[in-house]
Design a protein around this motif. Structure first.
Motif, PDB file in Angstrom:
ATOM      1  N   ILE A   1      -2.540  -1.356   9.747  1.00 42.06           N
ATOM      2  CA  ILE A   1      -3.116  -1.967   8.424  1.00 42.06           C
ATOM      3  C   ILE A   1      -4.728  -2.115   8.466  1.00 42.06           C
ATOM      4  CG2 ILE A   1      -0.899  -2.495   7.346  1.00 42.06           C
ATOM      5  CD1 ILE A   1      -1.777  -5.572   8.257  1.00 42.06           C
ATOM      6  N   GLY A   2      -4.983  -2.213   9.773  1.00 38.53           N
ATOM      7  CA  GLY A   2      -6.397  -2.552   9.922  1.00 38.53           C
ATOM      8  C   GLY A   2      -7.199  -1.315   9.750  1.00 38.53           C
ATOM      9  N   TYR A   3      -6.597   0.099   9.656  1.00 31.12           N
ATOM     10  CA  TYR A   3      -7.350   1.214   9.444  1.00 31.12           C
ATOM     11  C   TYR A   3      -6.675   1.641   7.968  1.00 31.12           C
ATOM     12  CZ  TYR A   3     -10.334   1.036  13.489  1.00 31.12           C
ATOM     13  OH  TYR A   3     -11.257   0.612  14.209  1.00 31.12           O
TER      14      TYR A   3
ATOM     15  N   GLN B   1       0.815  -1.233  -0.058  1.00 36.34           N
ATOM     16  CA  GLN B   1      -0.124   0.099  -0.237  1.00 36.34           C
ATOM     17  C   GLN B   1       0.774   1.199  -0.168  1.00 36.34           C
ATOM     18  OE1 GLN B   1      -3.146  -0.406  -0.611  1.00 36.34           O
ATOM     19  NE2 GLN B   1      -3.184  -2.652  -0.282  1.00 36.34           N
ATOM     20  N   ALA B   2       1.871   1.137   0.783  1.00 35.55           N
ATOM     21  CA  ALA B   2       2.899   2.668   0.852  1.00 35.55           C
ATOM     22  C   ALA B   2       3.391   2.828  -0.699  1.00 35.55           C
ATOM     23  CB  ALA B   2       3.922   2.208   1.992  1.00 35.55           C
ATOM     24  N   LEU B   3       3.863   1.570  -1.409  1.00 34.70           N
ATOM     25  CA  LEU B   3       4.330   2.053  -2.674  1.00 34.70           C
ATOM     26  C   LEU B   3       3.255   2.380  -3.481  1.00 34.70           C
ATOM     27  CD1 LEU B   3       7.081  -0.957  -2.914  1.00 34.70           C
ATOM     28  CD2 LEU B   3       7.528   1.642  -2.668  1.00 34.70           C
ATOM     29  N   LYS B   4       2.109   2.088  -3.449  1.00 32.04           N
ATOM     30  CA  LYS B   4       1.026   2.443  -4.336  1.00 32.04           C
ATOM     31  C   LYS B   4       0.840   4.144  -4.249  1.00 32.04           C
ATOM     32  CE  LYS B   4      -1.841  -1.531  -4.744  1.00 32.04           C
ATOM     33  NZ  LYS B   4      -2.373  -1.530  -6.098  1.00 32.04           N
TER      34      LYS B   4
ATOM     35  N   ASP C   1      -6.436   5.527   6.976  1.00 32.13           N
ATOM     36  CA  ASP C   1      -5.687   6.353   7.877  1.00 32.13           C
ATOM     37  C   ASP C   1      -4.128   6.101   7.629  1.00 32.13           C
ATOM     38  OD1 ASP C   1      -5.210   7.821  10.430  1.00 32.13           O
ATOM     39  OD2 ASP C   1      -4.142   6.308  10.776  1.00 32.13           O
ATOM     40  N   PHE C   2      -3.762   4.901   7.210  1.00 35.16           N
ATOM     41  CA  PHE C   2      -2.411   4.837   6.788  1.00 35.16           C
ATOM     42  C   PHE C   2      -1.831   5.278   5.659  1.00 35.16           C
ATOM     43  CE2 PHE C   2       0.496   1.517   4.935  1.00 35.16           C
ATOM     44  CZ  PHE C   2       1.708   2.190   5.201  1.00 35.16           C
TER      45      PHE C   2
ATOM     46  N   VAL D   1       4.018   1.601  11.896  1.00 34.62           N
ATOM     47  CA  VAL D   1       2.861   0.905  11.424  1.00 34.62           C
ATOM     48  C   VAL D   1       2.718  -0.630  12.069  1.00 34.62           C
ATOM     49  CG1 VAL D   1       3.465   0.401   9.195  1.00 34.62           C
ATOM     50  CG2 VAL D   1       0.975   0.244   9.593  1.00 34.62           C
ATOM     51  N   ILE D   2       1.625  -0.874  12.842  1.00 31.47           N
ATOM     52  CA  ILE D   2       1.278  -2.177  13.313  1.00 31.47           C
ATOM     53  C   ILE D   2       0.841  -3.249  12.045  1.00 31.47           C
ATOM     54  CG2 ILE D   2      -1.094  -2.100  13.991  1.00 31.47           C
ATOM     55  CD1 ILE D   2       1.814  -3.362  16.406  1.00 31.47           C
ATOM     56  N   ALA D   3       1.780  -4.160  12.428  1.00 31.78           N
ATOM     57  CA  ALA D   3       1.519  -5.443  11.080  1.00 31.78           C
ATOM     58  C   ALA D   3       1.570  -6.641  11.547  1.00 31.78           C
ATOM     59  CB  ALA D   3       2.661  -5.017   9.989  1.00 31.78           C
ATOM     60  N   PRO D   4       0.414  -7.134  11.809  1.00 29.39           N
ATOM     61  CA  PRO D   4       0.267  -8.172  12.555  1.00 29.39           C
ATOM     62  C   PRO D   4       0.970  -9.612  11.840  1.00 29.39           C
ATOM     63  CG  PRO D   4      -1.777  -7.388  12.557  1.00 29.39           C
ATOM     64  CD  PRO D   4      -0.872  -6.547  11.943  1.00 29.39           C
ATOM     65  N   CYS D   5       1.607 -10.641  12.558  1.00 28.49           N
ATOM     66  CA  CYS D   5       2.164 -11.727  11.730  1.00 28.49           C
ATOM     67  C   CYS D   5       1.707 -13.007  12.413  1.00 28.49           C
ATOM     68  CB  CYS D   5       3.755 -11.699  12.151  1.00 28.49           C
ATOM     69  SG  CYS D   5       4.570 -13.134  11.729  1.00 28.49           S
ATOM     70  N   PRO D   6       0.737 -13.657  11.490  1.00 27.20           N
ATOM     71  CA  PRO D   6      -0.018 -14.790  11.855  1.00 27.20           C
ATOM     72  C   PRO D   6       0.991 -15.910  12.340  1.00 27.20           C
ATOM     73  CG  PRO D   6      -0.957 -13.886  10.151  1.00 27.20           C
ATOM     74  CD  PRO D   6       0.294 -13.329  10.093  1.00 27.20           C
TER      75      PRO D   6
END
Length: 311
Positions: free
Chosen positions: A186-188, A31-34, A191-192, A210-215
């Motif tokens: 990344i859940g919002y 998303q950031a690179l987009k 906003d990001f 940015v919070i980025a969960p890792c399953p």
């Protein structure tokens, strides 16, 4: 017109990578690179995104991108930016951006980041925080939260995971007087995206955490990444905020602004359940009810502090 999840480009600049299913970090880069566009130049240290994005003979970046030494992300960004500027090859839409994990930012990379901020180099640094050294086997970092199980903070009958609190990296960065810093999830997504867009429009050193969960490391389903990234915000354990330094604000010393400000604790349903957020992840299963209550009290204290400093 501001970019949103509905209006963002369909062009892909980070694709074909080998990340785990449900990887939050890969969503951050995509998303950031987009938002930053095809002229952005990226640098990444040793970590998940360099491990999955630079697999010979396939490079997963449409942008120019390179791997840096683990501790040197911000220093390499500074060198890239200076080199492009010296060659007259740095147009206004060319953002020099770093993507580094929590260990590569808050631990081993903090000195280089601090130096870049002190020089106010014209770079954007994005920390994708999955709360441990995931690429090397899920070891604790200084951004690992209290109670989390990692391979270096085991959890069981006699040990309950990480014994330290998550480092307040956002305020550490802001204390430098950086032109712009923000937290995101990344859940919002909108906003990001907005914060990346703001950072792109500015000069000097900018930082987004940015919070980025890792399953894999968190012990949750691969289809739960976005939901958990929202829930950590909704229950108040992660906050969305911005800081603008004195050089770009009309307030001496700069100012903080909350991007999302839940209602007072006394209003009952203002917060999501901290216990539900923690219990749905295998890394927190050893926590006792008393320890979860202490996490809730820590959250309340954090928000009292935030409301005292936010504009």
């Amino acid at each position: 017109m501001a970019i949103t999840a509905k209006t963002i480009t369909d062009d892909e600049f980070f694709f074909g990578h080998k990340a785990c299913a449900g990887c939050g970090g890969s969503l951050v880069l995509r998303q950031a690179l987009k938002v930053l566009g095809p002229h952005a130049v990226a640098a990444l240290p040793a970590g998940c995104m360099s491990a999955v994005g630079f697999n010979f003979p396939q490079l997963c970046f449409a942008n120019n991108a390179m791997i840096t030494p683990f501790a040197a992300t911000a220093a390499v960004l500074s060198g890239i930016e200076a080199g492009l500027r010296a060659q007259g090859a740095k147009p206004d839409d060319c953002t020099v951006v770093g993507f580094a994990g929590d260990g590569g930012t808050a631990d081993i990379g903090l000195q280089a980041l601090s130096g870049a901020i002190d020089r106010n180099d014209d770079i954007l640094y994005i920390c994708y925080d999955n709360e441990a050294y995931m690429n090397t086997g899920i070891q604790k970092s200084s951004l690992t939260p209290f109670g989390a199980k990692t391979t270096t903070t085991p959890a069981g009958r006699n040990a309950h995971g990480c014994l330290t609190e998550k480092k307040n990296l956002f305020e550490i960065v802001a204390a430098h007087g950086i032109p712009y810093a923000a937290t995101a999830s990344i859940g919002y997504l909108n906003d990001f995206i907005r914060k990346v867009e703001v950072a792109k429009s500015m000069k000097g050193t900018r930082f987004i955490h940015v919070i980025a969960p890792c399953p894999t490391g968190w012990g949750c389903g691969v289809d739960e990444t976005i939901d958990i990234a929202k829930e950590v915000v909704d229950c108040g354990l992660w906050y969305l905020a911005e800081y603008r330094g004195p050089a770009v604000s009309d307030v001496a010393g700069g100012f903080f602004k909350l991007s999302r400000n839940p209602r007072e604790f006394a209003e009952g349903d203002a917060w999501g359940s901290v216990e539900h957020y923690l219990r749905r992840q295998a890394r927190f299963r050893a926590l006792s009810d008393e320890e979860i209550e202490s996490v809730i009290q820590g959250r309340n204290a954090t928000w009292e502090h935030l409301r005292s400093i936010a504009r």
